[in-house]
Design an enzyme around this catalytic site. Structure first.
Site, PDB file in Angstrom:
ATOM      1  N   LYS A 138      51.962  15.994  27.323  1.00 30.93           N
ATOM      2  CA  LYS A 138      51.057  16.093  28.472  1.00 30.93           C
ATOM      3  C   LYS A 138      49.677  15.729  27.956  1.00 30.93           C
ATOM      4  O   LYS A 138      48.723  16.511  28.021  1.00 30.93           O
ATOM      5  CB  LYS A 138      51.143  17.522  29.040  1.00 30.93           C
ATOM      6  CG  LYS A 138      50.425  17.725  30.345  1.00 30.93           C
ATOM      7  CD  LYS A 138      51.097  17.048  31.522  1.00 30.93           C
ATOM      8  CE  LYS A 138      50.206  17.151  32.746  1.00 30.93           C
ATOM      9  NZ  LYS A 138      50.699  16.341  33.880  1.00 30.93           N
ATOM     10  N   ASP A 157      67.469  21.497  29.768  1.00 30.80           N
ATOM     11  CA  ASP A 157      68.273  22.007  30.886  1.00 30.80           C
ATOM     12  C   ASP A 157      68.497  20.905  31.915  1.00 30.80           C
ATOM     13  O   ASP A 157      69.586  20.770  32.484  1.00 30.80           O
ATOM     14  CB  ASP A 157      67.580  23.200  31.567  1.00 30.80           C
ATOM     15  CG  ASP A 157      68.004  24.536  30.967  1.00 30.80           C
ATOM     16  OD1 ASP A 157      68.402  24.559  29.789  1.00 30.80           O
ATOM     17  OD2 ASP A 157      67.946  25.559  31.686  1.00 30.80           O
ATOM     18  N   ASP A 203      55.819  15.546  33.146  1.00 29.14           N
ATOM     19  CA  ASP A 203      56.139  15.584  34.583  1.00 29.14           C
ATOM     20  C   ASP A 203      56.838  14.288  34.995  1.00 29.14           C
ATOM     21  O   ASP A 203      57.850  14.290  35.699  1.00 29.14           O
ATOM     22  CB  ASP A 203      54.883  15.872  35.427  1.00 29.14           C
ATOM     23  CG  ASP A 203      53.672  15.026  35.034  1.00 29.14           C
ATOM     24  OD1 ASP A 203      53.719  14.349  33.988  1.00 29.14           O
ATOM     25  OD2 ASP A 203      52.673  15.048  35.778  1.00 29.14           O
ATOM     26  N   TYR A 252      55.666  29.316  22.391  1.00 28.63           N
ATOM     27  CA  TYR A 252      56.641  30.384  22.126  1.00 28.63           C
ATOM     28  C   TYR A 252      56.173  31.308  21.012  1.00 28.63           C
ATOM     29  O   TYR A 252      56.590  32.458  20.938  1.00 28.63           O
ATOM     30  CB  TYR A 252      57.990  29.790  21.707  1.00 28.63           C
ATOM     31  CG  TYR A 252      58.914  29.431  22.838  1.00 28.63           C
ATOM     32  CD1 TYR A 252      58.538  28.511  23.804  1.00 28.63           C
ATOM     33  CD2 TYR A 252      60.181  29.997  22.929  1.00 28.63           C
ATOM     34  CE1 TYR A 252      59.391  28.172  24.829  1.00 28.63           C
ATOM     35  CE2 TYR A 252      61.040  29.662  23.955  1.00 28.63           C
ATOM     36  CZ  TYR A 252      60.646  28.751  24.903  1.00 28.63           C
ATOM     37  OH  TYR A 252      61.499  28.413  25.913  1.00 28.63           O
ATOM     38  N   ASP A 302      62.570  22.862  25.980  1.00 34.79           N
ATOM     39  CA  ASP A 302      63.379  23.866  26.674  1.00 34.79           C
ATOM     40  C   ASP A 302      63.672  23.387  28.094  1.00 34.79           C
ATOM     41  O   ASP A 302      64.809  23.425  28.557  1.00 34.79           O
ATOM     42  CB  ASP A 302      62.620  25.199  26.698  1.00 34.79           C
ATOM     43  CG  ASP A 302      63.408  26.284  27.405  1.00 34.79           C
ATOM     44  OD1 ASP A 302      64.626  26.386  27.142  1.00 34.79           O
ATOM     45  OD2 ASP A 302      62.828  27.018  28.229  1.00 34.79           O
TER      46      ASP A 302
HETATM   47  C1  IPM Z   1      67.189  28.007  25.023  1.00 37.64           C
HETATM   48  C2  IPM Z   1      66.932  29.280  25.784  1.00 37.64           C
HETATM   49  C3  IPM Z   1      65.980  30.128  24.959  1.00 37.64           C
HETATM   50  C4  IPM Z   1      64.678  29.361  24.828  1.00 37.64           C
HETATM   51  C5  IPM Z   1      65.709  31.539  25.526  1.00 37.64           C
HETATM   52  C6  IPM Z   1      66.998  32.286  25.775  1.00 37.64           C
HETATM   53  C7  IPM Z   1      64.798  32.327  24.639  1.00 37.64           C
HETATM   54  O1  IPM Z   1      66.440  29.015  27.058  1.00 37.64           O
HETATM   55  O2  IPM Z   1      67.641  28.078  23.861  1.00 37.64           O
HETATM   56  O3  IPM Z   1      66.968  26.939  25.604  1.00 37.64           O
HETATM   57  O4  IPM Z   1      63.826  29.412  25.726  1.00 37.64           O
HETATM   58  O5  IPM Z   1      64.510  28.688  23.804  1.00 37.64           O
HETATM   59 MG    MG Z   2      66.490  26.941  27.592  1.00 37.87          MG
END
Ligand code: IPM
Ligand code: MG
Length: 369
Positions: free
Chosen positions: A200, A260, A232, A143, A256
């Site tokens: 990884k 999710d 993975d 990032y 990240d």
């Molecule tokens: C998160 C989001 C952010 C990230 C984006 C919106 C920049 O996906 O906080 O998980 O990738 O960190």
């Molecule tokens: Mg995210």
């Protein structure tokens, strides 16, 4: 009489559903503060799409300064289709990255907890007990690494021309890894004493550095079991045996992605809070994991619980008000077991009380006692 403490909160409501869910959390915070005898003073600041509209940049300098001089930052969400075509440095997401970097928030705590009453909202048929804490490194890695773009006339082996080349670089220093891994060990020590490093290492040099640093630190924590998983494989194991995880520590990018996934298996991303922390004594930032959901903004469908739980994390991690934090967390548990459901967590089962953002906020307020 000792004057009660006043905590200074920078509030960034942001875009889409941001203003609705942050207002809910502020109402819950205010009632809790009154109950526990402290005060909160709020300073509203702009970031994201609304800041682009108002002053042409996603993160105005007075916003960053305002956050730095606060005790903590409460953020809703930023972004939306309106700003999707902006050039990369002016996209609303830059505000988040700028805040993370500007406030030195290297540690992102993302708890993923499945409330047993919401098991039917999980896509897993037998989810079991899920209580995972993802510790994501937040200011390093791909990032924030060197990146760029150039034109190349070089040929690929099949004879075609390379053309435009874009690159993003993953780089980590021992120091960056050490501080986050140590914190993850400490958190694991306070929970089920099991830490998983997700990487990884079969391919990436950075991952091998993570492993060697984690291995060293492990000797300071003989009571914590450390194991390793390739990312993975981790995505599969999170679905196959979610209850076997306790604390996961990982890089910015992998964190990240798997956070999710953890959001999905625990039923609704609308339930998941987060804390982003820097050096002790500096302001942390608290926000729901979900985005600005522009499609439901203004409809009352937004679930405010992730933001309310983020506010609880703020009380615990930045403001030293852990009793008040527990009060909010218990109130959320209370509304869930009483059956209150926003659309994202409703299953249609008997006994559910279907509510909108306002109704859910009122319900939580009733349980703050
Ligand atoms: C998160 C989001 C952010 C990230 C984006 C919106 C920049 O996906 O906080 O998980 O990738 O960190
Ligand atoms: Mg995210």
């Amino acid at each position: 009489m000792i004057p009660s403490a006043t905590h200074k909160i920078a509030v960034i409501k942001g875009d889409g559903i941001g203003p609705e869910i942050v207002s809910s959390a502020m109402r819950v915070l205010d009632k809790t503060a009154a109950q526990y005898g402290f005060r909160l003073s709020y300073k509203e600041l702009r970031a994201g799409g609304c800041a682009i509209d108002d002053c042409g940049v996603p993160l105005p300098s007075d916003t960053l300064e305002g956050c730095k001089s606060s005790d903590a930052v409460l953020l809703g969400a930023v972004g939306g289709p309106k700003w999707d075509s902006m050039e990369p440095s002016l996209r609303p997401e830059r505000a988040l990255l700028g805040l993370r970097a500007g406030l030195g928030l290297y540690s992102n705590l993302r708890p993923a907890l499945l409330f047993k009453e919401l098991a039917s909202a999980s896509p897993l048929k037998d989810a079991g007990e899920i209580d995972i804490l993802i510790v994501r490194e937040l200011t390093g890695g791909i990032y924030f690494g060197d990146n760029g773009m150039y034109e190349s006339d070089d040929m690929l082996p099949d004879g075609s021309v390379k053309g435009v080349v874009a690159y993003d670089t993953e780089a980590y220093s021992e120091g960056e890894i050490r501080r986050i891994v140590r914190q993850a060990f400490e958190l694991a020590r306070g929970r089920n004493k099991h830490l998983t490093l997700v990487d990884k290492a079969n391919v990436l040099r950075t991952s091998r550095l993570w492993r060697s640093v984690a291995g060293e630190i492990a000797s300071e924590f003989p009571d914590v079991t450390l194991d390793y998983l390739y990312v993975d494989n981790c995505t599969m194991q999170l679905i196959g045996r979610p209850s076997s995880f306790d604390v996961i520590v990982t890089s910015n990018m992998f964190g990240d992605i798997i956070s999710d996934e953890a959001g999905m298996i625990t039923g609704s991303i609308g339930m998941l809070p987060s804390a982003s922390l820097g050096a002790p004594g500096t302001p942390g930032m608290y926000e729901p994991i979900h985005g600005s959901a522009p499609d439901i903004a203004g409809t009352g469908k937004a679930n405010p619980l992730a933001t309310i739980l983020s506010a609880a994390m703020m009380l615990r991690w930045s403001l030293d008000e852990s009793e008040a934090a527990s009060c909010i967390e218990n109130a959320v548990r209370g509304v869930i077991s009483a059956g209150y459901r926003t659309p994202d967590i409703a299953s249609g089962a008997e006994g559910e009380i279907h509510v909108d953002t306002e109704g859910m906020t009122e319900a939580v307020l009733k349980f703050v006692v």
